[in-house]
Design a protein around this motif. Structure first.
Motif, PDB file in Angstrom:
ATOM      1  N   SER A  48      35.347  46.099  47.361  1.00 59.39           N
ATOM      2  CA  SER A  48      35.213  46.259  45.914  1.00 59.39           C
ATOM      3  C   SER A  48      35.900  45.128  45.172  1.00 59.39           C
ATOM      4  O   SER A  48      35.416  44.655  44.153  1.00 59.39           O
ATOM      5  CB  SER A  48      35.816  47.596  45.473  1.00 59.39           C
ATOM      6  OG  SER A  48      35.104  48.665  46.059  1.00 59.39           O
ATOM      7  N   LEU A  49      37.035  44.660  45.716  1.00 59.74           N
ATOM      8  CA  LEU A  49      37.841  43.662  45.026  1.00 59.74           C
ATOM      9  C   LEU A  49      38.430  42.667  46.015  1.00 59.74           C
ATOM     10  O   LEU A  49      38.943  43.065  47.061  1.00 59.74           O
ATOM     11  CB  LEU A  49      38.983  44.354  44.271  1.00 59.74           C
ATOM     12  CG  LEU A  49      40.006  43.480  43.554  1.00 59.74           C
ATOM     13  CD1 LEU A  49      39.352  42.687  42.422  1.00 59.74           C
ATOM     14  CD2 LEU A  49      41.152  44.333  43.021  1.00 59.74           C
ATOM     15  N   LEU A  86      47.476  47.914  44.204  1.00 64.75           N
ATOM     16  CA  LEU A  86      46.065  48.244  44.467  1.00 64.75           C
ATOM     17  C   LEU A  86      45.881  49.401  45.442  1.00 64.75           C
ATOM     18  O   LEU A  86      44.785  49.602  45.969  1.00 64.75           O
ATOM     19  CB  LEU A  86      45.332  46.994  44.960  1.00 64.75           C
ATOM     20  CG  LEU A  86      45.256  45.876  43.931  1.00 64.75           C
ATOM     21  CD1 LEU A  86      44.578  44.647  44.521  1.00 64.75           C
ATOM     22  CD2 LEU A  86      44.541  46.330  42.667  1.00 64.75           C
ATOM     23  N   VAL A 114      42.450  51.289  46.141  1.00 59.64           N
ATOM     24  CA  VAL A 114      41.298  50.425  45.855  1.00 59.64           C
ATOM     25  C   VAL A 114      40.860  49.763  47.155  1.00 59.64           C
ATOM     26  O   VAL A 114      41.689  49.421  47.990  1.00 59.64           O
ATOM     27  CB  VAL A 114      41.674  49.335  44.811  1.00 59.64           C
ATOM     28  CG1 VAL A 114      40.522  48.367  44.584  1.00 59.64           C
ATOM     29  CG2 VAL A 114      42.109  49.976  43.503  1.00 59.64           C
ATOM     30  N   TYR A 118      40.194  46.731  48.704  1.00 58.95           N
ATOM     31  CA  TYR A 118      40.453  45.337  48.365  1.00 58.95           C
ATOM     32  C   TYR A 118      40.776  44.509  49.600  1.00 58.95           C
ATOM     33  O   TYR A 118      41.074  45.041  50.673  1.00 58.95           O
ATOM     34  CB  TYR A 118      41.624  45.225  47.375  1.00 58.95           C
ATOM     35  CG  TYR A 118      42.961  45.568  48.010  1.00 58.95           C
ATOM     36  CD1 TYR A 118      43.785  44.567  48.514  1.00 58.95           C
ATOM     37  CD2 TYR A 118      43.386  46.886  48.119  1.00 58.95           C
ATOM     38  CE1 TYR A 118      44.998  44.878  49.115  1.00 58.95           C
ATOM     39  CE2 TYR A 118      44.584  47.204  48.711  1.00 58.95           C
ATOM     40  CZ  TYR A 118      45.389  46.196  49.211  1.00 58.95           C
ATOM     41  OH  TYR A 118      46.585  46.515  49.816  1.00 58.95           O
ATOM     42  N   TRP A 163      34.178  42.085  42.895  1.00 62.30           N
ATOM     43  CA  TRP A 163      35.004  41.510  41.838  1.00 62.30           C
ATOM     44  C   TRP A 163      36.043  40.617  42.499  1.00 62.30           C
ATOM     45  O   TRP A 163      36.482  40.888  43.610  1.00 62.30           O
ATOM     46  CB  TRP A 163      35.729  42.599  41.045  1.00 62.30           C
ATOM     47  CG  TRP A 163      34.837  43.399  40.158  1.00 62.30           C
ATOM     48  CD1 TRP A 163      34.092  44.489  40.508  1.00 62.30           C
ATOM     49  CD2 TRP A 163      34.585  43.179  38.775  1.00 62.30           C
ATOM     50  NE1 TRP A 163      33.406  44.961  39.420  1.00 62.30           N
ATOM     51  CE2 TRP A 163      33.695  44.172  38.349  1.00 62.30           C
ATOM     52  CE3 TRP A 163      35.044  42.239  37.860  1.00 62.30           C
ATOM     53  CZ2 TRP A 163      33.240  44.260  37.037  1.00 62.30           C
ATOM     54  CZ3 TRP A 163      34.602  42.326  36.552  1.00 62.30           C
ATOM     55  CH2 TRP A 163      33.709  43.322  36.148  1.00 62.30           C
ATOM     56  N   GLN A 198      39.837  38.799  41.627  1.00 59.55           N
ATOM     57  CA  GLN A 198      41.010  38.656  40.758  1.00 59.55           C
ATOM     58  C   GLN A 198      41.790  37.437  41.224  1.00 59.55           C
ATOM     59  O   GLN A 198      42.099  37.317  42.405  1.00 59.55           O
ATOM     60  CB  GLN A 198      41.897  39.904  40.870  1.00 59.55           C
ATOM     61  CG  GLN A 198      43.241  39.777  40.189  1.00 59.55           C
ATOM     62  CD  GLN A 198      43.141  39.890  38.685  1.00 59.55           C
ATOM     63  OE1 GLN A 198      42.478  40.773  38.184  1.00 59.55           O
ATOM     64  NE2 GLN A 198      43.813  39.007  37.979  1.00 59.55           N
ATOM     65  N   ARG A 210      45.577  45.689  38.722  1.00 64.37           N
ATOM     66  CA  ARG A 210      45.236  47.109  38.768  1.00 64.37           C
ATOM     67  C   ARG A 210      44.809  47.612  37.391  1.00 64.37           C
ATOM     68  O   ARG A 210      43.862  48.395  37.264  1.00 64.37           O
ATOM     69  CB  ARG A 210      46.426  47.918  39.295  1.00 64.37           C
ATOM     70  CG  ARG A 210      46.153  49.411  39.399  1.00 64.37           C
ATOM     71  CD  ARG A 210      44.902  49.641  40.271  1.00 64.37           C
ATOM     72  NE  ARG A 210      44.508  50.993  40.366  1.00 64.37           N
ATOM     73  CZ  ARG A 210      44.664  51.737  41.462  1.00 64.37           C
ATOM     74  NH1 ARG A 210      45.246  51.253  42.535  1.00 64.37           N
ATOM     75  NH2 ARG A 210      44.229  52.963  41.479  1.00 64.37           N
ATOM     76  N   TRP A 249      41.379  46.442  36.789  1.00 68.23           N
ATOM     77  CA  TRP A 249      40.498  47.205  37.666  1.00 68.23           C
ATOM     78  C   TRP A 249      40.199  48.582  37.069  1.00 68.23           C
ATOM     79  O   TRP A 249      39.043  48.991  36.970  1.00 68.23           O
ATOM     80  CB  TRP A 249      41.119  47.350  39.054  1.00 68.23           C
ATOM     81  CG  TRP A 249      40.285  48.191  39.946  1.00 68.23           C
ATOM     82  CD1 TRP A 249      40.461  49.511  40.246  1.00 68.23           C
ATOM     83  CD2 TRP A 249      39.085  47.796  40.614  1.00 68.23           C
ATOM     84  NE1 TRP A 249      39.453  49.944  41.060  1.00 68.23           N
ATOM     85  CE2 TRP A 249      38.597  48.922  41.301  1.00 68.23           C
ATOM     86  CE3 TRP A 249      38.389  46.599  40.685  1.00 68.23           C
ATOM     87  CZ2 TRP A 249      37.438  48.880  42.057  1.00 68.23           C
ATOM     88  CZ3 TRP A 249      37.230  46.559  41.451  1.00 68.23           C
ATOM     89  CH2 TRP A 249      36.775  47.690  42.118  1.00 68.23           C
ATOM     90  N   ALA A 277      36.550  47.282  35.809  1.00 73.03           N
ATOM     91  CA  ALA A 277      35.731  47.212  37.024  1.00 73.03           C
ATOM     92  C   ALA A 277      35.413  48.580  37.617  1.00 73.03           C
ATOM     93  O   ALA A 277      34.265  48.854  37.963  1.00 73.03           O
ATOM     94  CB  ALA A 277      36.430  46.333  38.064  1.00 73.03           C
ATOM     95  N   ALA A 278      36.403  49.439  37.734  1.00 72.71           N
ATOM     96  CA  ALA A 278      36.179  50.748  38.366  1.00 72.71           C
ATOM     97  C   ALA A 278      35.216  51.610  37.557  1.00 72.71           C
ATOM     98  O   ALA A 278      34.515  52.450  38.114  1.00 72.71           O
ATOM     99  CB  ALA A 278      37.502  51.477  38.562  1.00 72.71           C
TER     100      ALA A 278
END
Length: 140
Positions: free
Chosen positions: A12-13, A37, A40, A42, A96, A98, A112, A115, A119-120
């Protein structure tokens, strides 16, 4: 027939961090990213821009602690921050990305916050970039 590139697990990230001579900053920064995070999906993509200190060794150690989360890429000759970002972006598997600085000037908690706020929620699929503005710097 050429070799196929290895498939990357989509994330996702991706958190992309360029490093140049940041010995002593690596593990604390990466620990902050992990904490910020939590929950998430990531990855952290680290690019060592030919550091002459112990940055490379510290990145190897950090990757060894979480090999499923951390990628380490290394330039053998100094190319600068823009080239390090380009190298890292080509390796990111996140929907995404960062960007953080390796010197700790960017707060991983902001990653975060962005996010969670943008994004979330996935409310605007046409959104291409989110920019922040640093209100103060702690370097010369």
């Amino acid at each position: 027939m050429g070799l196929e590139p290895p498939t990357q697990t989509r994330r996702s990230l991706s958190v992309l961090i360029p490093f140049f001579n940041e010995a002593g900053n690596i593990q604390p920064l990466i620990d902050e990213v992990h904490a910020a995070l939590d929950g998430v999906d990531y990855e952290i993509v680290c690019v060592n821009d030919a550091s002459s200190d112990s940055t490379a060794a510290e990145l190897v150690t950090a990757r060894g602690l979480k090999p499923d989360r951390i990628k380490v890429l290394t330039h053998v000759k100094r190319r600068g921050k823009s080239a390090a970002l380009f190298t890292g972006l080509r390796s990111c598997a996140g929907d995404w990305v960062q960007l953080l600085d390796g010197d700790g000037q960017n707060d991983p908690a902001d990653a975060r916050r962005v996010w969670d706020l943008v994004a979330a929620r996935d409310e605007n699929p046409a959104l291409g970039i989110i920019c922040g503005r640093r209100t103060s710097r702690n370097d010369s």
